[in-house]
Design an enzyme around this catalytic site. Structure first.
Site, mmCIF file in Angstrom:
data_model
loop_
_atom_site.group_PDB
_atom_site.id
_atom_site.type_symbol
_atom_site.label_atom_id
_atom_site.label_comp_id
_atom_site.label_asym_id
_atom_site.label_seq_id
_atom_site.Cartn_x
_atom_site.Cartn_y
_atom_site.Cartn_z
ATOM 1 N N ASP B 12 35.555 103.798 -70.613
ATOM 2 C CA ASP B 12 34.014 104.119 -70.499
ATOM 3 C C ASP B 12 34.081 105.147 -69.210
ATOM 4 O O ASP B 12 34.146 104.842 -68.139
ATOM 5 C CB ASP B 12 33.179 103.033 -70.079
ATOM 6 N N ASP B 131 27.879 100.238 -84.481
ATOM 7 C CA ASP B 131 27.599 98.893 -83.805
ATOM 8 C C ASP B 131 26.805 98.005 -84.497
ATOM 9 O O ASP B 131 25.677 98.257 -84.859
ATOM 10 C CB ASP B 131 26.862 99.378 -82.491
#
Lengths: 214, 257
Positions: B12, B131
């Protein structure tokens, strides 16, 4: 110092190809270009390519890269990568059938839906990931690379060579296909050496040291 | 023998720095994405994924430089996700040296974007990131819905149907994250992973919930995933990618060692 032209016809990840050649080499000049004069002046030539064959062939012809490639393969060490390998064949099934450069005999075929391995397990298309490259002929570009070494592939269409002696390596994903081809001063790979870590860099290093003889 | 199951560490990145605390004892700058990517490359990672979580569009230029620097030194496939909204974003990432881009919210907002992207750049570089959250009650048939904005916004779209639609639109790969499992370390949602892997012809990358190496094995054997993605188990030095591959090999899976 020798020079390498990476042919830029607007399709693909040329940054990686150029950087990998630079990394593998020892100070060779790497030129990314579609300028015919510059390509013809280079000592070695790489034809990369990703994406759909229709768009690739369209740009290759529009920019006159086809004529340059025909000239280059008469004399210089030449390396086709991925779609740059497929473009050398007679024709491709992709996009409803596309005529390619017809420099090597054979077709580019679709892996097909419902592809299965020898155990009957379903296989994914695109063929994406690290698969084993089985060398079937001795060639300077295999120097220092182990038999059945894994290289990185990403493609939905594969080369089916019509000339057994052109095949430098095979790979199997449901079907056995030509992972690499060679003829005179032409070498071509379906996998991406620039994305295949040590083995890929070794192949590029071998190409930079290759005089074009098998 | 055939194509190896892939292990993909995910970083990330916020404004050019790796967040979620990567801890390698012997890395000088644990926030430097280039150093960390090099480390994973040395450990035998099959690909590396960068998720750009930078909030503002202006600062997003930073990720382009990160990708350029990594691509200069690391010669394995690189995927960049986060903030990919227009064809020009994709062009920029590919030119910087990325091999694939992950498209998430922009696909939900306008599914045709995926079609346009695949036509322009080829399916091989278009990863649709999904997701998903389980929405069925106990005793009801399995059902998952896709969520956007980091799992905060429901869409009412069925996850399996969405995956099939995205592949029909040209997605070459699906990155599937279980929002229920993300960060829990209890393992992938294997029912979800299998439901989608079995429904689409393209490779599926399982993500969300890895806490132990056996979870990676399960993602493949029970979830039918082609690749497994993990962040924290590698970041904190608990396990190396090499160890993960050995466990997968010992379980009878084909890996690149």
């Amino acid at each position: 110092m020798s020079s390498v032209a990476v042919i830029d016809y607007g399709m693909g990840n040329l940054h990686s190809v150029a950087k990998a050649l630079e990394h593998a080499g020892s100070g060779e000049t790497i030129i990314v270009t579609h300028d015919a004069a510059k390509i013809l002046a280079a000592d070695r030539v790489v034809l990369p390519g990703v994406g759909a064959i229709r768009d690739c062939m369209h740009e290759i012809r529009r920019l006159g890269v086809d004529e340059v490639v025909r000239e280059v393969i008469k004399t210089k060490p030449f390396l086709g990568v991925c779609v740059g390998m497929q473009a050398l064949m007679g024709e491709s099934e992709e996009n409803g059938g596309i005529a390619c450069l017809d420099l090597l005999p054979g077709k580019v075929r679709f892996f097909g839906d419902n592809l299965k391995n020898s155990n009957g397990d379903a296989l994914k298309v695109p063929h994406m990931g690290w698969n084993q490259v089985h060398q079937v002929s001795e060639h300077p570009l295999w120097q220092g690379i182990e038999q059945d070494e894994r290289f990185y592939f990403v493609h939905s269409y594969y080369v089916e060579s019509a000339q057994q002696s052109d095949i430098a390596a095979t790979c199997t994903h449901g079907v056995e296909f030509s992972a690499a081809l060679h003829r005179d001063n032409i070498f071509a790979a379906q996998f991406h050496p620039e994305k295949s870590q040590h083995a890929g860099l070794q192949l590029y290093r071998n190409f930079l040291n290759w005089n074009g003889e098998s | 023998m055939g194509v190896a199951k892939r292990i993909i560490p995910c970083l990330d990145v916020d404004n050019g720095r790796v967040v979620k605390g990567v801890q390698f004892v012997d890395i000088r700058d644990a926030g430097d994405p280039v150093e960390i990517a090099k480390r994973y490359d040395e450990q035998g990672a099959d690909e590396i994924t960068f998720l750009d979580i930078t909030a503002t569009a202006h600062d997003r230029d930073t990720i382009v430089h990160v990708v350029e620097q990594v691509a200069d030194q690391v010669f394995i496939p690189l995927t960049v996700g986060g903030g990919i909204r227009e064809l020009s974003d994709i062009r920029r990432m590919l030119n910087a040296g990325a091999d694939k881009v992950g498209i998430n919210s922009a696909a939900v907002k306008r599914p045709e974007f995926v079609k346009e992207a695949a036509e322009k750049f080829g399916s091989q570089c278009i990863v649709v990131a999904i997701d998903a959250k389980r929405v069925n009650g106990e005793g009801e048939p399995d059902k998952w819905e896709i969520f956007t904005h980091g799992g905060r916004q429901g869409t009412g779209i069925d996850a399996v149907e969405w995956a099939i639609k995205m592949v029909n639109y040209g997605a070459g790969e699906i990155l599937l994250t279980s929002m229920d499992r993300d960060g829990t370390k209890v393992g992938f949602d294997l029912d979800l992973t299998r439901a989608i892997s079995d429904a689409v012809p393209v490779p599926v990358i399982a993500s969300g919930g890895v806490g132990e190496l056996k979870h990676l094995v399960e993602g493949v054997t029970e979830g039918h995933a082609e690749a497994v993605l993990a962040a924290s188990i590698f970041h904190f030095g608990e396990y190396t990618v090499q160890q993960a591959k050995e466990v997968m090999r010992d379980a009878g899976l084909e890996v690149r060692l």
